[in-house]
Design a protein around this motif. Sequence first.
Motif, PDB file in Angstrom:
ATOM      1  N   TYR A   1       0.822  -1.208   0.000  1.00 40.95           N
ATOM      2  CA  TYR A   1       0.000   0.000   0.000  1.00 40.95           C
ATOM      3  C   TYR A   1       0.857   1.259   0.000  1.00 40.95           C
ATOM      4  O   TYR A   1       2.014   1.266   0.431  1.00 40.95           O
ATOM      5  CB  TYR A   1      -0.941   0.016   1.206  1.00 40.95           C
ATOM      6  N   ASN A   2       0.254   2.319  -0.532  1.00 33.75           N
ATOM      7  CA  ASN A   2       0.815   3.667  -0.538  1.00 33.75           C
ATOM      8  C   ASN A   2      -0.298   4.601  -0.096  1.00 33.75           C
ATOM      9  O   ASN A   2      -1.419   4.520  -0.610  1.00 33.75           O
ATOM     10  CB  ASN A   2       1.292   4.060  -1.937  1.00 33.75           C
ATOM     11  N   ILE A   3       0.020   5.470   0.829  1.00 38.61           N
ATOM     12  CA  ILE A   3      -0.961   6.413   1.365  1.00 38.61           C
ATOM     13  C   ILE A   3      -0.352   7.799   1.303  1.00 38.61           C
ATOM     14  O   ILE A   3       0.852   7.964   1.548  1.00 38.61           O
ATOM     15  CB  ILE A   3      -1.325   6.044   2.822  1.00 38.61           C
ATOM     16  N   SER A   4      -1.158   8.781   0.970  1.00 40.35           N
ATOM     17  CA  SER A   4      -0.698  10.164   1.042  1.00 40.35           C
ATOM     18  C   SER A   4      -1.818  11.020   1.603  1.00 40.35           C
ATOM     19  O   SER A   4      -2.988  10.648   1.556  1.00 40.35           O
ATOM     20  CB  SER A   4      -0.239  10.672  -0.325  1.00 40.35           C
ATOM     21  N   TRP A   5      -1.442  12.134   2.176  1.00 41.22           N
ATOM     22  CA  TRP A   5      -2.402  13.049   2.783  1.00 41.22           C
ATOM     23  C   TRP A   5      -1.881  14.466   2.673  1.00 41.22           C
ATOM     24  O   TRP A   5      -0.693  14.694   2.435  1.00 41.22           O
ATOM     25  CB  TRP A   5      -2.671  12.693   4.251  1.00 41.22           C
ATOM     26  N   ALA A   6      -2.795  15.413   2.834  1.00 39.81           N
ATOM     27  CA  ALA A   6      -2.447  16.832   2.788  1.00 39.81           C
ATOM     28  C   ALA A   6      -3.433  17.611   3.654  1.00 39.81           C
ATOM     29  O   ALA A   6      -4.577  17.198   3.839  1.00 39.81           O
ATOM     30  CB  ALA A   6      -2.494  17.345   1.352  1.00 39.81           C
ATOM     31  N   ASN A   7      -2.960  18.706   4.191  1.00 39.87           N
ATOM     32  CA  ASN A   7      -3.791  19.702   4.891  1.00 39.87           C
ATOM     33  C   ASN A   7      -4.440  19.222   6.180  1.00 39.87           C
ATOM     34  O   ASN A   7      -5.457  19.792   6.594  1.00 39.87           O
ATOM     35  CB  ASN A   7      -4.865  20.261   3.955  1.00 39.87           C
ATOM     36  N   VAL A   8      -3.896  18.175   6.837  1.00 43.47           N
ATOM     37  CA  VAL A   8      -4.456  17.816   8.138  1.00 43.47           C
ATOM     38  C   VAL A   8      -4.055  18.894   9.148  1.00 43.47           C
ATOM     39  O   VAL A   8      -3.097  19.640   8.934  1.00 43.47           O
ATOM     40  CB  VAL A   8      -4.034  16.395   8.593  1.00 43.47           C
ATOM     41  N   LYS A   9      -4.795  18.996  10.243  1.00 44.09           N
ATOM     42  CA  LYS A   9      -4.610  20.091  11.195  1.00 44.09           C
ATOM     43  C   LYS A   9      -3.366  19.967  12.070  1.00 44.09           C
ATOM     44  O   LYS A   9      -2.917  20.958  12.641  1.00 44.09           O
ATOM     45  CB  LYS A   9      -5.841  20.216  12.087  1.00 44.09           C
TER      46      LYS A   9
END
Length: 159
Positions: free
Chosen positions: A76-84
Motif C-alpha cells: 500500500y501507498n498512502i498520502s495526505w495533505a492539509n491535516v490540522k
Amino acid sequence: ESLGRDVGDHEVSRTSPLPDQRSRTFTKPAQDGAPRHCTGIPGGTASGAQEVPAVTTPGTGMVSGTYNSSTNVLNYNISWANVKAVPTMMHFHGPAMPGENAPPIITITPFTQAVAGTASGTANLTEAQEADMLAGKWYYNLHTSMHTGGEIRAQVAAQ
C-alpha cells in the motif's frame, strides 16, 4: 457480483484525490495475468466527514497499492495533505462499513511526520482479512493530536 477469489483480478480502491486530483487503485493480479474487474462500494475522498463521529478538517488523502491473492500480500501507498496537526498514528481498520467504527487491524508505519506526507508498506493478510477487505469492510484513517480518534478516513473497497 461476487467479490471473492473466483472473480480473479480485483481493483480495490478508494479514489481519494489530493488537491492535484490524482486518484489511485489497488489492483489484485489475476493468476493468469488477464485483467478482470469487479464492482464494489462507490468511493470518495478521504476526509473528516467520513470519520465516526465526523470531524471538521481541510485534510484529504488517498490510498493505493496492490493485493496478491496467491500470497495474501497487500502493498500500500498512502498520502495526505492539509491535516490540522502532524499524524500520530495510522491504521487499516475492519471489519466495518461506512458509518461504522472497527478496531485497528494493521498499523501503518513508518510515515512522514508532517501535515502533508506519505506512508507505504506491506502486510500479510489472513483469509478473513482478505474477505473483509475485498468486501469493502476496511477503512484507513489518520490520527492527529487534534483528533485522536482520527482526522481523515476512507473506505477501502473492491471495484
